[in-house]
Every structure is written in C-alpha cells, then in structure tokens.
Design a protein around this motif. Structure first.
Motif, PDB file in Angstrom:
ATOM      1  N   MET A 145      -5.195 -16.472   1.743  1.00 44.25           N
ATOM      2  CA  MET A 145      -4.809 -17.303   0.604  1.00 44.25           C
ATOM      3  C   MET A 145      -5.974 -18.053  -0.016  1.00 44.25           C
ATOM      4  O   MET A 145      -5.794 -18.781  -0.998  1.00 44.25           O
ATOM      5  CB  MET A 145      -3.748 -18.313   1.051  1.00 44.25           C
ATOM      6  CG  MET A 145      -2.464 -17.695   1.550  1.00 44.25           C
ATOM      7  SD  MET A 145      -1.371 -18.922   2.318  1.00 44.25           S
ATOM      8  CE  MET A 145      -1.183 -20.089   0.974  1.00 44.25           C
ATOM      9  N   ALA A 146      -7.165 -17.906   0.555  1.00 45.14           N
ATOM     10  CA  ALA A 146      -8.290 -18.707   0.090  1.00 45.14           C
ATOM     11  C   ALA A 146      -8.660 -18.418  -1.359  1.00 45.14           C
ATOM     12  O   ALA A 146      -9.104 -19.306  -2.090  1.00 45.14           O
ATOM     13  CB  ALA A 146      -9.501 -18.482   0.995  1.00 45.14           C
ATOM     14  N   GLN A 147      -8.479 -17.183  -1.781  1.00 45.36           N
ATOM     15  CA  GLN A 147      -8.858 -16.815  -3.147  1.00 45.36           C
ATOM     16  C   GLN A 147      -7.822 -17.256  -4.171  1.00 45.36           C
ATOM     17  O   GLN A 147      -8.100 -17.286  -5.369  1.00 45.36           O
ATOM     18  CB  GLN A 147      -9.067 -15.299  -3.228  1.00 45.36           C
ATOM     19  CG  GLN A 147     -10.146 -14.773  -2.298  1.00 45.36           C
ATOM     20  CD  GLN A 147     -11.499 -15.404  -2.564  1.00 45.36           C
ATOM     21  OE1 GLN A 147     -11.850 -15.695  -3.709  1.00 45.36           O
ATOM     22  NE2 GLN A 147     -12.270 -15.628  -1.501  1.00 45.36           N
ATOM     23  N   CYS A 160      -8.825 -24.270  -7.430  1.00 48.53           N
ATOM     24  CA  CYS A 160      -7.460 -23.755  -7.311  1.00 48.53           C
ATOM     25  C   CYS A 160      -6.801 -23.656  -8.683  1.00 48.53           C
ATOM     26  O   CYS A 160      -7.128 -24.407  -9.602  1.00 48.53           O
ATOM     27  CB  CYS A 160      -6.628 -24.657  -6.403  1.00 48.53           C
ATOM     28  SG  CYS A 160      -7.246 -24.776  -4.715  1.00 48.53           S
ATOM     29  N   SER A 161      -5.877 -22.722  -8.792  1.00 47.18           N
ATOM     30  CA  SER A 161      -5.165 -22.512 -10.044  1.00 47.18           C
ATOM     31  C   SER A 161      -4.076 -23.567 -10.216  1.00 47.18           C
ATOM     32  O   SER A 161      -3.710 -24.258  -9.276  1.00 47.18           O
ATOM     33  CB  SER A 161      -4.536 -21.119 -10.055  1.00 47.18           C
ATOM     34  OG  SER A 161      -3.619 -20.981  -8.976  1.00 47.18           O
ATOM     35  N   GLY A 162      -3.589 -23.667 -11.437  1.00 42.62           N
ATOM     36  CA  GLY A 162      -2.505 -24.599 -11.725  1.00 42.62           C
ATOM     37  C   GLY A 162      -2.865 -25.637 -12.757  1.00 42.62           C
ATOM     38  O   GLY A 162      -1.999 -26.091 -13.508  1.00 42.62           O
ATOM     39  N   HIS A 163      -4.141 -26.060 -12.806  1.00 42.96           N
ATOM     40  CA  HIS A 163      -4.581 -27.057 -13.778  1.00 42.96           C
ATOM     41  C   HIS A 163      -6.003 -26.719 -14.219  1.00 42.96           C
ATOM     42  O   HIS A 163      -6.736 -26.003 -13.537  1.00 42.96           O
ATOM     43  CB  HIS A 163      -4.542 -28.470 -13.186  1.00 42.96           C
ATOM     44  CG  HIS A 163      -3.164 -28.964 -12.883  1.00 42.96           C
ATOM     45  ND1 HIS A 163      -2.521 -28.661 -11.707  1.00 42.96           N
ATOM     46  CD2 HIS A 163      -2.296 -29.727 -13.605  1.00 42.96           C
ATOM     47  CE1 HIS A 163      -1.322 -29.225 -11.713  1.00 42.96           C
ATOM     48  NE2 HIS A 163      -1.166 -29.874 -12.844  1.00 42.96           N
ATOM     49  N   THR A 164      -6.369 -27.262 -15.355  1.00 44.30           N
ATOM     50  CA  THR A 164      -7.704 -27.027 -15.880  1.00 44.30           C
ATOM     51  C   THR A 164      -8.706 -27.971 -15.225  1.00 44.30           C
ATOM     52  O   THR A 164      -8.334 -28.949 -14.558  1.00 44.30           O
ATOM     53  CB  THR A 164      -7.719 -27.238 -17.397  1.00 44.30           C
ATOM     54  OG1 THR A 164      -7.430 -28.633 -17.683  1.00 44.30           O
ATOM     55  CG2 THR A 164      -6.683 -26.362 -18.073  1.00 44.30           C
ATOM     56  N   SER A 213      -2.693 -25.714  -6.176  1.00 53.71           N
ATOM     57  CA  SER A 213      -3.229 -27.013  -6.574  1.00 53.71           C
ATOM     58  C   SER A 213      -2.624 -28.125  -5.720  1.00 53.71           C
ATOM     59  O   SER A 213      -1.460 -28.075  -5.315  1.00 53.71           O
ATOM     60  CB  SER A 213      -2.924 -27.272  -8.050  1.00 53.71           C
ATOM     61  OG  SER A 213      -3.312 -28.585  -8.410  1.00 53.71           O
ATOM     62  N   THR A 214      -3.431 -29.140  -5.447  1.00 52.72           N
ATOM     63  CA  THR A 214      -2.934 -30.314  -4.735  1.00 52.72           C
ATOM     64  C   THR A 214      -2.292 -31.323  -5.674  1.00 52.72           C
ATOM     65  O   THR A 214      -1.710 -32.301  -5.210  1.00 52.72           O
ATOM     66  CB  THR A 214      -4.080 -31.001  -3.985  1.00 52.72           C
ATOM     67  OG1 THR A 214      -5.114 -31.348  -4.926  1.00 52.72           O
ATOM     68  CG2 THR A 214      -4.670 -30.086  -2.925  1.00 52.72           C
ATOM     69  N   LEU A 215      -2.382 -31.100  -6.980  1.00 54.85           N
ATOM     70  CA  LEU A 215      -1.778 -31.988  -7.971  1.00 54.85           C
ATOM     71  C   LEU A 215      -0.370 -31.502  -8.265  1.00 54.85           C
ATOM     72  O   LEU A 215      -0.173 -30.491  -8.933  1.00 54.85           O
ATOM     73  CB  LEU A 215      -2.639 -32.020  -9.240  1.00 54.85           C
ATOM     74  CG  LEU A 215      -2.132 -32.907 -10.385  1.00 54.85           C
ATOM     75  CD1 LEU A 215      -2.016 -34.354  -9.937  1.00 54.85           C
ATOM     76  CD2 LEU A 215      -3.066 -32.793 -11.588  1.00 54.85           C
ATOM     77  N   ARG A 216       0.615 -32.226  -7.787  1.00 52.17           N
ATOM     78  CA  ARG A 216       2.015 -31.821  -7.932  1.00 52.17           C
ATOM     79  C   ARG A 216       2.808 -32.815  -8.760  1.00 52.17           C
ATOM     80  O   ARG A 216       3.980 -33.068  -8.495  1.00 52.17           O
ATOM     81  CB  ARG A 216       2.634 -31.646  -6.542  1.00 52.17           C
ATOM     82  CG  ARG A 216       2.039 -30.477  -5.767  1.00 52.17           C
ATOM     83  CD  ARG A 216       2.575 -30.393  -4.357  1.00 52.17           C
ATOM     84  NE  ARG A 216       2.060 -31.462  -3.523  1.00 52.17           N
ATOM     85  CZ  ARG A 216       0.916 -31.377  -2.845  1.00 52.17           C
ATOM     86  NH1 ARG A 216       0.176 -30.287  -2.905  1.00 52.17           N
ATOM     87  NH2 ARG A 216       0.506 -32.387  -2.094  1.00 52.17           N
ATOM     88  N   THR A 217       2.164 -33.384  -9.741  1.00 51.21           N
ATOM     89  CA  THR A 217       2.812 -34.288 -10.679  1.00 51.21           C
ATOM     90  C   THR A 217       2.058 -34.213 -11.997  1.00 51.21           C
ATOM     91  O   THR A 217       1.120 -33.422 -12.138  1.00 51.21           O
ATOM     92  CB  THR A 217       2.819 -35.728 -10.135  1.00 51.21           C
ATOM     93  OG1 THR A 217       3.545 -36.587 -11.019  1.00 51.21           O
ATOM     94  CG2 THR A 217       1.414 -36.258  -9.973  1.00 51.21           C
ATOM     95  N   SER A 218       2.471 -34.995 -12.977  1.00 54.68           N
ATOM     96  CA  SER A 218       1.790 -34.963 -14.266  1.00 54.68           C
ATOM     97  C   SER A 218       0.393 -35.561 -14.151  1.00 54.68           C
ATOM     98  O   SER A 218       0.094 -36.318 -13.219  1.00 54.68           O
ATOM     99  CB  SER A 218       2.600 -35.738 -15.307  1.00 54.68           C
ATOM    100  OG  SER A 218       2.691 -37.107 -14.952  1.00 54.68           O
ATOM    101  N   VAL A 219      -0.449 -35.221 -15.104  1.00 56.86           N
ATOM    102  CA  VAL A 219      -1.832 -35.695 -15.059  1.00 56.86           C
ATOM    103  C   VAL A 219      -1.925 -37.224 -15.167  1.00 56.86           C
ATOM    104  O   VAL A 219      -2.628 -37.853 -14.353  1.00 56.86           O
ATOM    105  CB  VAL A 219      -2.661 -35.007 -16.162  1.00 56.86           C
ATOM    106  CG1 VAL A 219      -4.062 -35.616 -16.254  1.00 56.86           C
ATOM    107  CG2 VAL A 219      -2.770 -33.511 -15.880  1.00 56.86           C
ATOM    108  N   PRO A 220      -1.237 -37.876 -16.105  1.00 56.15           N
ATOM    109  CA  PRO A 220      -1.331 -39.353 -16.135  1.00 56.15           C
ATOM    110  C   PRO A 220      -0.804 -40.006 -14.861  1.00 56.15           C
ATOM    111  O   PRO A 220      -1.395 -40.965 -14.353  1.00 56.15           O
ATOM    112  CB  PRO A 220      -0.482 -39.731 -17.352  1.00 56.15           C
ATOM    113  CG  PRO A 220      -0.469 -38.515 -18.210  1.00 56.15           C
ATOM    114  CD  PRO A 220      -0.480 -37.369 -17.266  1.00 56.15           C
ATOM    115  N   HIS A 221       0.324 -39.487 -14.344  1.00 58.86           N
ATOM    116  CA  HIS A 221       0.864 -40.045 -13.114  1.00 58.86           C
ATOM    117  C   HIS A 221      -0.088 -39.816 -11.942  1.00 58.86           C
ATOM    118  O   HIS A 221      -0.300 -40.710 -11.111  1.00 58.86           O
ATOM    119  CB  HIS A 221       2.229 -39.427 -12.818  1.00 58.86           C
ATOM    120  CG  HIS A 221       2.954 -40.085 -11.679  1.00 58.86           C
ATOM    121  ND1 HIS A 221       3.906 -39.433 -10.916  1.00 58.86           N
ATOM    122  CD2 HIS A 221       2.848 -41.336 -11.155  1.00 58.86           C
ATOM    123  CE1 HIS A 221       4.357 -40.253  -9.996  1.00 58.86           C
ATOM    124  NE2 HIS A 221       3.735 -41.418 -10.119  1.00 58.86           N
TER     125      HIS A 221
END
Length: 307
Positions: free
Chosen positions: A147-149, A223-227, A153-161
């Motif tokens: 799964m390393a490639q 990681c994928s999911g956010h810029t 993402s560790t961000l599981r909420t909105s960017v401002p939050h």
C-alpha cells in the motif's frame, strides 16, 4: 501478535541505531556542528521512523492484527517517553525551532541549519523505513509495502477544519513547552508525552494530530486525496499559527519582533516612596518645642531661686 513483536523490534532497533549515531557524531564533530545539525538530523530520523511504523499499526493493526485503541495509545505514550529521554535536547520539529527564533533564543542561520537537518532526517527515515517494509518481516509490513505507493490521506475533514484542529493542537503543545521549559526533564517529559497522547486521541480521527511540519511532509504529503496546497494549509500553516499564538499568549509579545509587551501591562516591581507633605507656613513650632512647653518643672513660671 507476531506483527506487534516485529514492530516492537523495529522501535528498539531504531532507538539503538539513532543512539549510536548520536554518540558517534558527538564524539567526532565539534559542539556547534553536533548541536546545530547532527543532533537534529538524528532526532528527526528517529521520530520519523517511529511515526511511520506507528501509523502502520494505527491503520492496519485494528483489522489485520486486532489491536485496540488502548494498546495503540499506550504504545504512543511510551514512545514519546523514550523520545523525550533520548533526543538529547533536539526538537525534531521545525515549529519548535521557529519558536526558539521568535523567542530570540536562536539566530537566523542556526534556525535555518536546524530546519535543513530536520528535513534531511525525516527523508532519511522515510527511505530506511520503506526499505525495512520491503523485507516483509510481518504481515503488517507486507500489507504496508503493497500500500505504500497508494497511501491514504491523514486529513479526514475539511481543509479549514483541519487547519483549525492542527492549530489548536500546536497551541496546546507549544504553550506546554513554554510553561515547562525551565522544569526538570522528570516533570517535562511525561507531561509532553501525556499531552501528545491526549491530542492524538482527540484529533487523531480528523488530522492524526501531527503538529510537526517536517513529519507531515514525510508521512502524508505524497498521499492521494488532497492537493499540496491543501496539505500545506493544514499541516504547515495551522501548526505555525498555533505556535505564534502560544508565544504571544505566554510572553505577551514576539520578542524577535517587538520589544514592548502587547498584551500585558508591566507594573514596576519597586514603588517609589511618597514624599511627606510640607508643613503649613503658619505652623512654625517644632515638635520638640511643643513638647518642652508641657514638661513639668519647665513651665514659664519662675521658682524662688530666680529672684
């Protein structure tokens, strides 16, 4: 339990290798080079490798190894106790280095050197940890290597939050560091380890509670999911804003930028004595003369001897 034993062995090996590197660099390098660069690089490598392995246990452990949150939080607390005891004064955190710069405790060149060492140490930890996962010593490492490639993402909420959560975690962390910076390690290390564990429990489901810009750049920026911009706003700007607020609240100012206290009024510790009021112009009688007029035997009536 085999996967947990392999992970524990990984932690012990990481601490042993980093301690050996610290002692070797301390013996071979000048004091300035060791404290300004080598110590930070080794400390960042130690923290980064342990964080990557801990993330494997947190992501894959619950369903692949049956690890509960109580085990993971206890292990996290023990790891940060060990970090506090072995880092030899290194912060391994760019936000802490910038805090020292804002507190006028470090020069600009020294701060930039520490930031470079921390980034280098984190990247070295990422490379060596991925190499260890490729050996597939346990089922967890096998899954993590596959799964390393395509990490999540560790961000599981909105960017401002997420930025607000990271700023709040960093604020509590840096305020605790400032409050305990003159305390003994026996008091400071457990307090910081407990704070990290509590913030990981509270904010872990949202952002993983890193509040360490170099650590997040090594762990989650690929990681994928956010810029990249979104990651930067949450994991760089958020912790730095929390750090600045902590310094401002603790000091009342940013010592590097302002000499005057911006929040708290500074009262003089010593009060000047008040001057006694001058006597009135009509009152010319001194206390001694006033008392002498009332002494027995000193009245204005003259005795028989005077005649």
């Amino acid at each position: 339990m085999a996967g947990l034993n392999v992970s524990l062995s990984f932690f012990f090996a990481t601490f042993a290798l980093c301690e050996a590197a610290r002692r070797a660099s301390k013996a071979l390098l000048p004091v300035g080079a060791y404290e300004g660069f080598a110590r930070e690089a080794v400390g960042a490598a130690q923290l980064g490798a342990c964080c990557l392995e801990m993330r494997t246990l947190a992501v894959l452990g619950p369903w692949a190894g049956g690890f509960g949150p109580d085990l993971l939080l206890t292990l996290l607390f023990l790891l940060f106790l060990a970090h506090g005891a072995t880092l030899d004064g290194a912060s391994a955190n760019p936000a802490v280095s910038l805090q020292e710069f804002l507190m006028a405790e470090a020069s600009l060149s020294g701060t930039l050197l520490k930031l470079a060492a921390q980034g280098l140490g984190m990247q070295a930890a990422r490379t060596l940890t991925h190499l260890c996962w490729a050996w597939e010593l346990s089922g967890l490492h096998l899954l993590q290597s596959l799964m390393a490639q395509s990490c999540s993402s560790t961000l599981r909420t909105s960017v401002p939050h997420g930025a607000l959560v990271e700023a709040a975690c960093a604020f509590c962390f840096h305020l605790t560091l400032l409050h305990l910076r003159h305390s003994s390690p026996a008091r400071r290390v457990p307090a910081v380890a407990l704070l990290v564990t509590v913030t990981a429990y509270a904010a872990g489901p949202l952002t993983s509670a890193f509040f360490n810009p170099a650590l997040t750049a090594s762990v989650t920026f690929g990681c994928s999911g956010h810029t990249l911009l979104e990651y930067t706003q949450v994991y760089w700007l958020g912790p730095l804003a929390g750090m600045v607020l902590a310094v401002l609240l603790h000091q009342g100012r940013l010592p590097r930028l302002f000499q005057r206290n911006l929040l708290y009024s500074q009262k003089n510790k010593y009060r000047a004595p008040r001057a006694k009021p001058a006597p009135a112009s009509g009152d010319t009688q001194t206390p001694v003369k006033a008392c002498s007029g009332r002494e027995p035997g000193r009245s204005g009536v003259r005795g028989p001897q005077s005649t």
